[in-house]
Design a protein around this motif. Structure first.
Motif, PDB file in Angstrom:
ATOM      1  N   LEU A  11     118.630 116.628  93.742  1.00 46.25           N
ATOM      2  CA  LEU A  11     118.963 117.131  92.408  1.00 46.25           C
ATOM      3  C   LEU A  11     117.726 117.683  91.704  1.00 46.25           C
ATOM      4  O   LEU A  11     117.801 118.702  91.002  1.00 46.25           O
ATOM      5  N   TYR A  12     116.607 117.015  91.892  1.00 48.18           N
ATOM      6  CA  TYR A  12     115.339 117.487  91.318  1.00 48.18           C
ATOM      7  C   TYR A  12     114.998 118.876  91.860  1.00 48.18           C
ATOM      8  O   TYR A  12     114.658 119.792  91.095  1.00 48.18           O
ATOM      9  N   LEU A  13     115.095 119.028  93.177  1.00 44.51           N
ATOM     10  CA  LEU A  13     114.768 120.302  93.804  1.00 44.51           C
ATOM     11  C   LEU A  13     115.753 121.397  93.390  1.00 44.51           C
ATOM     12  O   LEU A  13     115.351 122.541  93.129  1.00 44.51           O
ATOM     13  N   ILE A  14     117.033 121.062  93.307  1.00 40.78           N
ATOM     14  CA  ILE A  14     118.037 122.039  92.902  1.00 40.78           C
ATOM     15  C   ILE A  14     117.786 122.506  91.472  1.00 40.78           C
ATOM     16  O   ILE A  14     117.807 123.709  91.172  1.00 40.78           O
ATOM     17  N   ASP A  19     115.738 126.646  87.782  1.00 41.37           N
ATOM     18  CA  ASP A  19     114.837 127.016  86.685  1.00 41.37           C
ATOM     19  C   ASP A  19     113.850 128.083  87.125  1.00 41.37           C
ATOM     20  O   ASP A  19     113.527 128.988  86.349  1.00 41.37           O
ATOM     21  N   LEU A  20     113.373 128.003  88.365  1.00 38.08           N
ATOM     22  CA  LEU A  20     112.469 129.034  88.883  1.00 38.08           C
ATOM     23  C   LEU A  20     113.160 130.392  88.917  1.00 38.08           C
ATOM     24  O   LEU A  20     112.562 131.416  88.562  1.00 38.08           O
ATOM     25  N   ALA A  21     114.413 130.404  89.344  1.00 41.32           N
ATOM     26  CA  ALA A  21     115.168 131.660  89.404  1.00 41.32           C
ATOM     27  C   ALA A  21     115.342 132.250  88.008  1.00 41.32           C
ATOM     28  O   ALA A  21     115.177 133.464  87.807  1.00 41.32           O
ATOM     29  N   LEU A  22     115.665 131.395  87.042  1.00 40.66           N
ATOM     30  CA  LEU A  22     115.829 131.874  85.665  1.00 40.66           C
ATOM     31  C   LEU A  22     114.499 132.350  85.089  1.00 40.66           C
ATOM     32  O   LEU A  22     114.455 133.320  84.329  1.00 40.66           O
ATOM     33  N   THR A  23     113.421 131.672  85.465  1.00 42.20           N
ATOM     34  CA  THR A  23     112.088 132.084  85.021  1.00 42.20           C
ATOM     35  C   THR A  23     111.739 133.458  85.577  1.00 42.20           C
ATOM     36  O   THR A  23     111.219 134.314  84.861  1.00 42.20           O
ATOM     37  N   ALA A  24     112.036 133.661  86.853  1.00 43.46           N
ATOM     38  CA  ALA A  24     111.749 134.949  87.493  1.00 43.46           C
ATOM     39  C   ALA A  24     112.534 136.079  86.824  1.00 43.46           C
ATOM     40  O   ALA A  24     112.053 137.206  86.718  1.00 43.46           O
ATOM     41  N   GLN A  25     113.741 135.774  86.354  1.00 45.38           N
ATOM     42  CA  GLN A  25     114.581 136.769  85.691  1.00 45.38           C
ATOM     43  C   GLN A  25     114.241 136.923  84.212  1.00 45.38           C
ATOM     44  O   GLN A  25     114.747 137.830  83.544  1.00 45.38           O
ATOM     45  N   GLY A  26     113.384 136.022  83.703  1.00 41.98           N
ATOM     46  CA  GLY A  26     113.019 136.077  82.292  1.00 41.98           C
ATOM     47  C   GLY A  26     114.132 135.648  81.361  1.00 41.98           C
ATOM     48  O   GLY A  26     114.163 136.048  80.189  1.00 41.98           O
ATOM     49  N   ASP A  27     115.039 134.820  81.875  1.00 40.00           N
ATOM     50  CA  ASP A  27     116.198 134.382  81.083  1.00 40.00           C
ATOM     51  C   ASP A  27     115.865 133.085  80.336  1.00 40.00           C
ATOM     52  O   ASP A  27     116.208 131.985  80.757  1.00 40.00           O
ATOM     53  N   ILE A  32     116.876 126.959  78.462  1.00 41.25           N
ATOM     54  CA  ILE A  32     117.044 125.857  77.515  1.00 41.25           C
ATOM     55  C   ILE A  32     117.921 124.768  78.125  1.00 41.25           C
ATOM     56  O   ILE A  32     117.784 123.577  77.804  1.00 41.25           O
ATOM     57  N   TYR A  33     118.796 125.152  79.042  1.00 38.69           N
ATOM     58  CA  TYR A  33     119.678 124.183  79.708  1.00 38.69           C
ATOM     59  C   TYR A  33     119.102 123.691  81.043  1.00 38.69           C
ATOM     60  O   TYR A  33     119.297 122.538  81.412  1.00 38.69           O
ATOM     61  N   SER A  34     118.381 124.561  81.741  1.00 38.00           N
ATOM     62  CA  SER A  34     117.893 124.189  83.080  1.00 38.00           C
ATOM     63  C   SER A  34     116.611 123.362  83.047  1.00 38.00           C
ATOM     64  O   SER A  34     116.493 122.370  83.773  1.00 38.00           O
ATOM     65  N   LYS A  35     115.667 123.735  82.214  1.00 36.22           N
ATOM     66  CA  LYS A  35     114.361 123.070  82.238  1.00 36.22           C
ATOM     67  C   LYS A  35     114.420 121.587  81.866  1.00 36.22           C
ATOM     68  O   LYS A  35     113.758 120.764  82.502  1.00 36.22           O
ATOM     69  N   PRO A  36     115.213 121.203  80.850  1.00 38.88           N
ATOM     70  CA  PRO A  36     115.277 119.766  80.529  1.00 38.88           C
ATOM     71  C   PRO A  36     115.896 118.910  81.637  1.00 38.88           C
ATOM     72  O   PRO A  36     115.773 117.679  81.600  1.00 38.88           O
ATOM     73  N   LEU A  37     116.561 119.542  82.607  1.00 39.53           N
ATOM     74  CA  LEU A  37     117.221 118.782  83.670  1.00 39.53           C
ATOM     75  C   LEU A  37     116.299 118.492  84.851  1.00 39.53           C
ATOM     76  O   LEU A  37     116.658 117.718  85.738  1.00 39.53           O
ATOM     77  N   LEU A 205     104.639 130.996  88.802  1.00 39.69           N
ATOM     78  CA  LEU A 205     103.504 130.263  89.352  1.00 39.69           C
ATOM     79  C   LEU A 205     103.297 128.932  88.631  1.00 39.69           C
ATOM     80  O   LEU A 205     103.036 127.908  89.264  1.00 39.69           O
ATOM     81  N   VAL A 206     103.425 128.945  87.319  1.00 39.74           N
ATOM     82  CA  VAL A 206     103.267 127.714  86.535  1.00 39.74           C
ATOM     83  C   VAL A 206     104.319 126.686  86.929  1.00 39.74           C
ATOM     84  O   VAL A 206     104.003 125.524  87.219  1.00 39.74           O
ATOM     85  N   MET A 207     105.569 127.098  86.979  1.00 37.76           N
ATOM     86  CA  MET A 207     106.649 126.166  87.286  1.00 37.76           C
ATOM     87  C   MET A 207     106.636 125.748  88.756  1.00 37.76           C
ATOM     88  O   MET A 207     106.915 124.587  89.087  1.00 37.76           O
ATOM     89  N   GLY A 208     106.303 126.666  89.649  1.00 37.31           N
ATOM     90  CA  GLY A 208     106.264 126.325  91.072  1.00 37.31           C
ATOM     91  C   GLY A 208     105.223 125.264  91.380  1.00 37.31           C
ATOM     92  O   GLY A 208     105.507 124.280  92.076  1.00 37.31           O
ATOM     93  N   THR A 209     104.013 125.441  90.862  1.00 34.88           N
ATOM     94  CA  THR A 209     102.954 124.452  91.079  1.00 34.88           C
ATOM     95  C   THR A 209     103.270 123.149  90.350  1.00 34.88           C
ATOM     96  O   THR A 209     102.957 122.064  90.845  1.00 34.88           O
ATOM     97  N   TYR A 210     103.907 123.251  89.192  1.00 31.66           N
ATOM     98  CA  TYR A 210     104.285 122.057  88.427  1.00 31.66           C
ATOM     99  C   TYR A 210     105.312 121.215  89.181  1.00 31.66           C
ATOM    100  O   TYR A 210     105.198 119.982  89.249  1.00 31.66           O
ATOM    101  N   LEU A 211     106.311 121.870  89.753  1.00 29.26           N
ATOM    102  CA  LEU A 211     107.344 121.154  90.511  1.00 29.26           C
ATOM    103  C   LEU A 211     106.740 120.427  91.711  1.00 29.26           C
ATOM    104  O   LEU A 211     107.072 119.271  91.982  1.00 29.26           O
ATOM    105  N   LEU A 212     105.842 121.105  92.425  1.00 31.52           N
ATOM    106  CA  LEU A 212     105.169 120.472  93.560  1.00 31.52           C
ATOM    107  C   LEU A 212     104.305 119.313  93.097  1.00 31.52           C
ATOM    108  O   LEU A 212     104.252 118.254  93.748  1.00 31.52           O
ATOM    109  N   ALA A 213     103.609 119.501  91.973  1.00 33.51           N
ATOM    110  CA  ALA A 213     102.716 118.454  91.456  1.00 33.51           C
ATOM    111  C   ALA A 213     103.474 117.164  91.174  1.00 33.51           C
ATOM    112  O   ALA A 213     103.088 116.080  91.642  1.00 33.51           O
ATOM    113  N   GLN A 214     104.544 117.265  90.424  1.00 34.73           N
ATOM    114  CA  GLN A 214     105.292 116.066  90.044  1.00 34.73           C
ATOM    115  C   GLN A 214     105.880 115.369  91.276  1.00 34.73           C
ATOM    116  O   GLN A 214     105.818 114.134  91.395  1.00 34.73           O
ATOM    117  N   LEU A 215     106.427 116.152  92.193  1.00 34.75           N
ATOM    118  CA  LEU A 215     107.035 115.570  93.388  1.00 34.75           C
ATOM    119  C   LEU A 215     105.985 114.863  94.255  1.00 34.75           C
ATOM    120  O   LEU A 215     106.197 113.731  94.706  1.00 34.75           O
TER     121      LEU A 215
END
Length: 227
Positions: A11-14, A19-27, A32-37, A205-215
Motif C-alpha cells: 500500500l505504501y508503494l502504491i 503520488d509520483l505520477a500526479l507529481t509528474a503531471q503537475g496535478d 491533496i488526496y494522494s500525498k497524505p496517504l 526527484l524529491v518524492m522519489g528519493t523521499y519514498l526510498l529514504a523512508q522505506l
C-alpha cells in the motif's frame, strides 16, 4: 501475521507511485488526496512488526518520526505553511537521530574519539551540504536561520547513521545509511528548486528519493531489532 503485514508495504508503494505520477503531471489538486496517504501504511507496518519493542524509546521515536513526516507531507502541500512543514520534518529528523543511536550495540559507550578521523569520515557528507548552502544562501532571506538549523539537524541524522558502521549488522547499517543519504538528497533538491533555480523534474526527484529514504530507514531498523 508477517505475511499479512507486508501488504502495508504494498500500500505504501502504491500510494507513492500514484503520488509520483500526479507529481509528474503537475496535478496538485489530486495530490491533496494522494500525498497524505503515503506514510500512513508505512507507519502501520512498523507499528505492527515492532510489537516486541512495545514501550521502548526506539519504537516511540520511530513512530514519532513517521508521524512528523506525515505532518510535514500534509503541510508542504500548502506553500504558505512551508515553515511549519519544515518544522515537522525537523522533528522527524530528531526522532530518527535518537532511533539510529539506540539501534546499535553499546549506544552510550563513549570511548576514545579521534576528532580528525571522525571529521574526515564525515567530510563526504558535509561537502554536498556546504555546496547546496552556498548556492541557496543568496536567496534565503528571512528563511536563513530556519534553513541553517534544519541543515545541521539533517547532517546530524546522516552522520549518526554512518556512525552505526560495525555497530549493527551490515543489512541494517546499509539500509539506514543509504536511506538517510536519500533523505538528505531529497531535501537538497527541494532547497535548490526553491531557493536557487527551479526545474520541472524536481518534484519527481524529491518524492522519489523521499519514498526510498523512508522505506530503507524503516527496513533498516527492522533488520536490527525485528525478526
Amino acid at each position: 501475521m508477517k505475511n499479512r503485514n507486508i501488504y502495508w508495504l504494498y500500500l505504501y508503494l502504491i500510494a507513492g507511485i500514484i503520488d509520483l505520477a500526479l507529481t509528474a503531471q503537475g496535478d496538485m489538486n489530486m495530490r491533496i488526496y494522494s500525498k497524505p496517504l503515503i506514510i500512513i501504511p508505512l507507519a502501520i507496518y512498523f507499528h505492527q512488526i515492532s510489537k516486541n519493542l512495545s514501550g521502548t524509546i526506539l519504537r516511540k521515536t520511530m513512530v514519532g518520526a513517521l508521524l512528523f513526516s506525515w505532518m510535514g507531507d500534509v503541510l508542504l502541500l500548502f506553500p504558505q505553511l512551508f515553515l511549519y512543514g519544515l518544522g515537522a520534518f525537523l522533528m522527524a529528523h530528531i526522532c530518527y537521530v535518537i532511533s539510529f543511536k539506540l539501534s546499535q550495540t553499546k549506544p552510550f559507550e563513549i570511548g576514545q574519539v579521534n576528532f580528525i578521523r571522525l571529521f574526515l569520515y564525515n567530510l563526504p557528507i558535509y561537502l554536498p551540504a556546504v555546496i547546496v548552502y552556498y548556492l541557496v544562501n543568496p536567496n534565503l532571506g528571512e528563511m536563513k536561520i530556519p534553513v541553517i538549523i534544519y541543515m545541521l539537524v539533517i547532517l546530524t541524522m546522516v552522520t549518526t547513521a554512518r556512525e552505526r558502521f560495525k555497530k549493527t549488522n551490515p543489512a541494517s547499517f546499509w539500509q539506514v545509511f543509504v536511506g538517510a543519504l536519500f533523505f538528505m538528497i531529497s531535501d537538497g533538491i527541494l532547497a535548490l528548486n526553491m531557493f536557487f533555480k527551479s526545474f520541472p523534474e524536481s518534484g519527481v526527484l524529491v518524492m522519489g528519493t523521499y519514498l526510498l529514504a523512508q522505506l530503507l530507514i524503516v527496513m533498516g531498523i527492522r533488520a536490527h531489532y525485528v525478526d
